[in-house]
Each structure stands twice: as C-alpha cells, then as structure tokens.
Design a protein around this motif. Sequence first.
Motif, mmCIF file in Angstrom:
data_model
loop_
_atom_site.group_PDB
_atom_site.id
_atom_site.type_symbol
_atom_site.label_atom_id
_atom_site.label_comp_id
_atom_site.label_asym_id
_atom_site.label_seq_id
_atom_site.Cartn_x
_atom_site.Cartn_y
_atom_site.Cartn_z
ATOM 1 N N HIS A 49 4.391 24.613 -29.294
ATOM 2 C CA HIS A 49 4.933 25.971 -29.387
ATOM 3 C C HIS A 49 6.215 25.970 -30.209
ATOM 4 O O HIS A 49 6.834 24.923 -30.403
ATOM 5 C CB HIS A 49 5.217 26.520 -27.982
ATOM 6 C CG HIS A 49 6.181 25.675 -27.190
ATOM 7 N ND1 HIS A 49 5.800 24.537 -26.516
ATOM 8 C CD2 HIS A 49 7.521 25.791 -26.999
ATOM 9 C CE1 HIS A 49 6.861 23.993 -25.937
ATOM 10 N NE2 HIS A 49 7.926 24.723 -26.222
ATOM 11 N N ARG A 52 12.391 28.512 -28.957
ATOM 12 C CA ARG A 52 13.195 29.736 -29.102
ATOM 13 C C ARG A 52 13.945 29.991 -27.810
ATOM 14 O O ARG A 52 13.552 29.541 -26.744
ATOM 15 C CB ARG A 52 12.330 30.954 -29.515
ATOM 16 C CG ARG A 52 11.554 31.583 -28.388
ATOM 17 C CD ARG A 52 10.093 31.113 -28.455
ATOM 18 N NE ARG A 52 9.914 30.010 -27.561
ATOM 19 C CZ ARG A 52 9.649 30.156 -26.274
ATOM 20 N NH1 ARG A 52 9.502 31.328 -25.732
ATOM 21 N NH2 ARG A 52 9.539 29.101 -25.504
ATOM 22 N N HIS A 131 7.521 20.903 -30.110
ATOM 23 C CA HIS A 131 7.898 22.121 -30.828
ATOM 24 C C HIS A 131 7.337 22.170 -32.241
ATOM 25 O O HIS A 131 7.382 21.182 -32.975
ATOM 26 C CB HIS A 131 9.427 22.254 -30.861
ATOM 27 C CG HIS A 131 10.003 22.534 -29.507
ATOM 28 N ND1 HIS A 131 11.236 22.101 -29.105
ATOM 29 C CD2 HIS A 131 9.473 23.210 -28.458
ATOM 30 C CE1 HIS A 131 11.453 22.500 -27.856
ATOM 31 N NE2 HIS A 131 10.394 23.164 -27.442
ATOM 32 N N HIS A 208 8.359 29.895 -20.796
ATOM 33 C CA HIS A 208 9.679 29.264 -20.627
ATOM 34 C C HIS A 208 10.530 29.543 -21.873
ATOM 35 O O HIS A 208 9.997 29.923 -22.912
ATOM 36 C CB HIS A 208 9.510 27.756 -20.465
ATOM 37 C CG HIS A 208 9.123 27.084 -21.751
ATOM 38 N ND1 HIS A 208 7.885 27.229 -22.327
ATOM 39 C CD2 HIS A 208 9.840 26.311 -22.611
ATOM 40 C CE1 HIS A 208 7.845 26.554 -23.469
ATOM 41 N NE2 HIS A 208 9.013 25.996 -23.670
ATOM 42 N N ASP A 210 13.603 27.810 -24.465
ATOM 43 C CA ASP A 210 14.117 26.507 -24.872
ATOM 44 C C ASP A 210 15.617 26.598 -25.117
ATOM 45 O O ASP A 210 16.170 27.683 -25.283
ATOM 46 C CB ASP A 210 13.407 26.050 -26.157
ATOM 47 C CG ASP A 210 11.935 25.786 -25.913
ATOM 48 O OD1 ASP A 210 11.626 24.879 -25.129
ATOM 49 O OD2 ASP A 210 11.093 26.506 -26.488
HETATM 50 ZN ZN LIG Z 1 9.717 24.683 -25.277
#
Ligand SMILES: [Zn+2]
Length: 271
Positions: A49, A52, A131, A208, A210
């Motif tokens: 993913h 952000r 990421h 979630h 980051d």
């Molecule tokens: Zn993450």
Amino acid sequence: MKYSSIKDLYAKVSSELNTLAIIVAVVSLLLAIALPNTVSATHSWNNYHWARQANPFTLKLSSNLSTNWQPYLITASSDWSQSSVLDTVAVTGTKNPKTCKPTLGQAEICNASYGRNGWLGLAQIWISGSHITQGAVKMNDTYMSKAPYNTVAEKNHVMCQEVGHIFGLGHQDESGADLGTCMDYSMSTNSQRPNPHDYEQLQQIYNHLDSTTSVGAIVNTDAASDSSDLNSSQNWGRRVFRSKSGFVEVYERTYKDGSKLISLVNLADHQ
Ligand SMILES: [Zn+2]
Ligand SMILES: [Zn+2]
C-alpha cells in the motif's frame, strides 16, 4: 457386537443416528460461519500500500496515453475516486510511453505497441518494506488494438484493473468467472468497473495510517533506481505466481536493500 433383540438393535441404531444428526448439524453450523469469510476473501496484493498519514490521499495518475486511450483513464480515475480512502487525479505526463519510466510518488500510465511479448496489460509497483513508492501501467496495443480486446468494454476492463493494482489491489477472481468487477478476468461487459467489494478491500488495506508518506514523495530505493529495460520479463526477477487459468503471472525482483519490483502481468491470447 451382538444384540439380544430387534428392539435393542433399533435403540442402538437410532441413538447412533441421533449422534450423526448432531455431528451434521455442528459441521453445517461451522461451515455457515466459515463460508462467508471464504466468499469475501481478501484480494489485497500482499498488503502492499501507499504510505500516508491521512485518508483520503490523492494519487497522481500521469497520462502518457494516446488520444484514443485517454477517456478510459478518465473513467478509471473517476471510478476509483469513489473510494472513501483515496482520490486520483489524471495529469498530463511527460514520459516516452514506450519505456514509461516511473516517477517516485505517483503512477505513470502508458500505451504503446510493446510487441508480441504475451502481455495485454502490465502493472508494476516498486516496494519499500510494504509501501508502494511508485507505479507504472502499460497497455499493449499490439493486442489491445485487435479482437477480442479492441472493444470499449475490454479497454475499460484492462485500464480499471491495471490502475487498481497500483493501489495494491489483487484480483477477485482469475478463472474467467463474471464477478461484476474489473478485478476479475471475465470478458463480460459487467467487468468494466470496480464493484463494492473492491471499495471494501481498499478500506481494509488503508484502514491504518502510517508515520511516513510515499504519496507524492521521494522514497529512494535500489529498486527505484534500476534503469534496466522493464518491458522485458528478463528484468522482472523470479516468477512467484501463475494462475491455473493462465491469465495471470506475477514476478518479484528483490534488490540489495530489500526493496522490490513487483510485476503483475495480464496475459494475452488466453481465450
Ligand atoms: Zn502502512
Ligand atoms: Zn491484473
């Protein structure tokens, strides 16, 4: 075992039947609990993913497309932006579509006649940890300009799917079954757009937050500085997956610093 009378035998059999009935009931209950999970199985790609610190985030889709392909990107961009966790914006790109060199923090979207290399569409994502740091999508006109792919429905399907991969989405199905999403491999006209399950999956992937961001950011890795010809499967590393249907292949190349290039291949000539 010996039974003294027919009555005893009957009692024994009926008690065993009762036990069996209870077992059947328990097993059915367990299946009923387990099956919905199977049906709504995850289709994230390894949980890759974009990093952000807030949702929704906005990802630039940089268009290096010929005029005839541009409307398909506009459709895909607006469809995926229906997601509550992300928005996309199509911007004019500056890349040579033949090489479609990636740009950190965004996705480059290209079309060209890449030749009879076997792939209809190619989505590549560059990974640091889990990421995504950049993405590239290539639509191969060598196949897409001919039957059975040169239809509005198939162009929407492939564009929507390849862009979906850039967010970290995998396929909902790889058998050719019609699930009513562009993340399947059906040739049905129902497969031109995302379906609610794709948006749910995006919500899960991006549930979630980051502490860092890779969207619109420069995250330097060995993978991202690889300047080899990334149209060639010889530079994609190890093949880690091939679907039974022969529609899909995934390659993974790992670099010295642990960063990766993931290539998701939508194979042509599978009909
Ligand atoms: Zn993450
Ligand atoms: Zn795909």
